[in-house]
Motif scaffolding. Structure first.
Motif, PDB file in Angstrom:
ATOM      1  N   GLU A  74       8.016 -42.407 -21.055  1.00  0.00           N
ATOM      2  CA  GLU A  74       5.813 -42.938 -20.677  1.00  0.00           C
ATOM      3  C   GLU A  74       5.097 -41.998 -19.832  1.00  0.00           C
ATOM      4  N   PHE A  75       6.283 -41.520 -18.720  1.00  0.00           N
ATOM      5  CA  PHE A  75       5.608 -40.912 -17.307  1.00  0.00           C
ATOM      6  C   PHE A  75       4.632 -40.067 -18.203  1.00  0.00           C
ATOM      7  N   ALA A  76       4.884 -38.690 -19.050  1.00  0.00           N
ATOM      8  CA  ALA A  76       3.719 -37.528 -19.337  1.00  0.00           C
ATOM      9  C   ALA A  76       3.324 -38.511 -20.532  1.00  0.00           C
ATOM     10  N   LEU A  77       3.448 -39.195 -21.749  1.00  0.00           N
ATOM     11  CA  LEU A  77       2.672 -39.699 -22.209  1.00  0.00           C
ATOM     12  C   LEU A  77       1.848 -40.437 -22.215  1.00  0.00           C
ATOM     13  N   ALA A  78       1.461 -40.882 -21.053  1.00  0.00           N
ATOM     14  CA  ALA A  78       0.973 -41.887 -19.903  1.00  0.00           C
ATOM     15  C   ALA A  78       0.023 -40.813 -18.931  1.00  0.00           C
ATOM     16  N   GLY A  79       0.818 -39.270 -19.254  1.00  0.00           N
ATOM     17  CA  GLY A  79      -0.253 -38.601 -18.213  1.00  0.00           C
ATOM     18  C   GLY A  79      -0.682 -38.117 -16.364  1.00  0.00           C
ATOM     19  N   LEU A  80       0.806 -39.616 -16.673  1.00  0.00           N
ATOM     20  CA  LEU A  80       1.497 -39.492 -14.945  1.00  0.00           C
ATOM     21  C   LEU A  80       2.198 -39.123 -14.529  1.00  0.00           C
ATOM     22  N   GLU A  81       1.950 -38.298 -12.659  1.00  0.00           N
ATOM     23  CA  GLU A  81       2.964 -38.182 -12.387  1.00  0.00           C
ATOM     24  C   GLU A  81       3.893 -38.827 -11.527  1.00  0.00           C
ATOM     25  N   LYS A  82       5.266 -38.113 -11.617  1.00  0.00           N
ATOM     26  CA  LYS A  82       5.961 -38.928 -10.439  1.00  0.00           C
ATOM     27  C   LYS A  82       6.253 -38.453  -9.143  1.00  0.00           C
ATOM     28  N   ALA A  83       6.477 -39.422  -8.502  1.00  0.00           N
ATOM     29  CA  ALA A  83       6.788 -39.616  -7.932  1.00  0.00           C
ATOM     30  C   ALA A  83       8.487 -39.853  -7.241  1.00  0.00           C
ATOM     31  N   ALA A  84       9.269 -39.101  -6.374  1.00  0.00           N
ATOM     32  CA  ALA A  84      10.992 -39.299  -6.215  1.00  0.00           C
ATOM     33  C   ALA A  84      10.693 -40.804  -5.240  1.00  0.00           C
ATOM     34  N   SER A  85      11.979 -41.390  -5.332  1.00  0.00           N
ATOM     35  CA  SER A  85      12.304 -42.585  -4.644  1.00  0.00           C
ATOM     36  C   SER A  85      12.963 -42.126  -3.473  1.00  0.00           C
ATOM     37  N   ARG A  86      12.820 -42.571  -2.855  1.00  0.00           N
ATOM     38  CA  ARG A  86      13.946 -42.438  -1.258  1.00  0.00           C
ATOM     39  C   ARG A  86      15.406 -43.129  -1.099  1.00  0.00           C
ATOM     40  N   LEU A  87      15.577 -43.834  -1.993  1.00  0.00           N
ATOM     41  CA  LEU A  87      16.824 -44.992  -1.847  1.00  0.00           C
ATOM     42  C   LEU A  87      17.709 -44.866  -3.091  1.00  0.00           C
ATOM     43  N   ILE A  88      16.716 -44.797  -4.263  1.00  0.00           N
ATOM     44  CA  ILE A  88      17.234 -45.026  -5.672  1.00  0.00           C
ATOM     45  C   ILE A  88      16.893 -43.863  -6.632  1.00  0.00           C
ATOM     46  N   ALA A  89      17.597 -43.354  -7.783  1.00  0.00           N
ATOM     47  CA  ALA A  89      16.850 -42.258  -8.728  1.00  0.00           C
ATOM     48  C   ALA A  89      15.431 -42.440  -9.359  1.00  0.00           C
ATOM     49  N   ALA A  90      15.129 -43.837  -9.657  1.00  0.00           N
ATOM     50  CA  ALA A  90      14.424 -43.690 -10.579  1.00  0.00           C
ATOM     51  C   ALA A  90      13.521 -43.776 -10.219  1.00  0.00           C
ATOM     52  N   PRO A  91      12.090 -43.061 -10.848  1.00  0.00           N
ATOM     53  CA  PRO A  91      10.459 -42.606 -10.120  1.00  0.00           C
ATOM     54  C   PRO A  91       9.987 -44.261  -9.957  1.00  0.00           C
ATOM     55  N   ARG A  92       8.711 -43.372  -9.248  1.00  0.00           N
ATOM     56  CA  ARG A  92       7.899 -44.030  -8.855  1.00  0.00           C
ATOM     57  C   ARG A  92       6.408 -43.716  -9.489  1.00  0.00           C
ATOM     58  N   VAL A  93       5.342 -43.982  -9.371  1.00  0.00           N
ATOM     59  CA  VAL A  93       4.310 -43.757 -10.071  1.00  0.00           C
ATOM     60  C   VAL A  93       3.579 -43.739  -8.992  1.00  0.00           C
ATOM     61  N   ALA A  94       3.350 -41.672  -8.823  1.00  0.00           N
ATOM     62  CA  ALA A  94       2.292 -41.404  -7.694  1.00  0.00           C
ATOM     63  C   ALA A  94       1.103 -41.812  -7.398  1.00  0.00           C
ATOM     64  N   ALA A  95       0.464 -42.242  -7.882  1.00  0.00           N
ATOM     65  CA  ALA A  95      -0.974 -42.023  -7.683  1.00  0.00           C
ATOM     66  C   ALA A  95      -0.471 -44.016  -7.360  1.00  0.00           C
ATOM     67  N   SER A  96       0.769 -44.572  -8.303  1.00  0.00           N
ATOM     68  CA  SER A  96       0.022 -46.323  -7.572  1.00  0.00           C
ATOM     69  C   SER A  96       0.325 -45.743  -6.284  1.00  0.00           C
ATOM     70  N   PRO A  97      -0.572 -47.064  -5.189  1.00  0.00           N
ATOM     71  CA  PRO A  97      -1.092 -47.073  -3.942  1.00  0.00           C
ATOM     72  C   PRO A  97       0.459 -47.542  -3.373  1.00  0.00           C
TER      73      PRO A  97
END
Length: 211
Positions: free
Chosen positions: A110-133
């Motif tokens: 759904e990141f790709a579906l919604a046109g959102l860039e991913k950001a790596a987390s520091r402590l876990i593997a699950a990605p973040r929404v890069a544009a979210s503050p």
């Protein structure tokens, strides 16, 4: 003492229907923060989905939780990997959030579906929404199937996660204090399509009474 106004009430028992054009329950319990949850499957497929039944439940350790109506991809991924991210929905991200709630096959990112860039987390593997503050990195604390007052199992699952990492854009901090109006936070308000935006014009302050 403040007097209570007289009201003409509409009363209903949920088990027998609400008798209104649209169920008012999730509009009354709101507006609510949106649980925009990022997860990764055991096979490495990323998932992003918004949940309107979301909130914070504890300070130390910080615990957030969301309820999934049905055993959805997010719950399946979190059960398998025991981690997820929460990402703040803001007004500029509202349309992307809405796209990410599409009913699509489990192998859809759904990141790709919604046109959102991913950001790596520091402590876990699950990605973040890069544009979210603001984003939380969470580890699963409890996964609970809800039940009725009579003890019958309900096809809803409460996911509680301990927040182990917090990302906050410096633009959201005013003299070190987080300001939700600065991020234009979006809240779910129930109804077929209602949302609200946190803006400075609606702010008012009340300090707790001193003992």
């Amino acid at each position: 003492m403040t007097s209570s106004p007289a009201h003409d009430f509409h009363f209903y028992e949920p088990a027998h229907g609400h008798g209104l054009p649209h169920d008012p329950f999730n509009a009354i319990v709101g507006p609510r923060p949106i649980g925009w949850v990022g997860s990764r499957s055991a096979d490495g497929i990323d998932n992003l989905a918004p949940y309107s039944f979301f909130n914070g439940f504890n300070y130390r350790p910080p615990i957030v939780g969301f309820a999934s109506l049905g055993w959805k991809d997010s719950v399946r991924n979190i059960e398998a990997t025991r981690e997820f991210t929460w990402n703040l929905v803001t007004r500029p991200l509202a349309e992307a959030m809405n796209l990410s709630c599409a009913d699509v096959p489990p192998d859809t990112d759904e990141f790709a579906l919604a046109g959102l860039e991913k950001a790596a987390s520091r402590l876990i593997a699950a990605p973040r929404v890069a544009a979210s503050p603001v984003s939380f990195e969470c580890r699963l604390a409890q996964l609970v199937q809800l039940q009725s007052a009579a003890g019958a199992a309900v096809d809803s699952w409460l996911v509680l996660g301990e927040v182990v990492g917090v990302h906050i854009a410096r633009s959201a901090l005013a003299a070190g204090v987080y300001d939700p109006a600065a991020t234009h936070t979006v809240l779910r308000a129930g109804g077929p399509a209602d949302y609200f935006e946190v803006v400075p014009e609606t702010r008012f302050r009340m300090h707790r009474p001193k003992r």
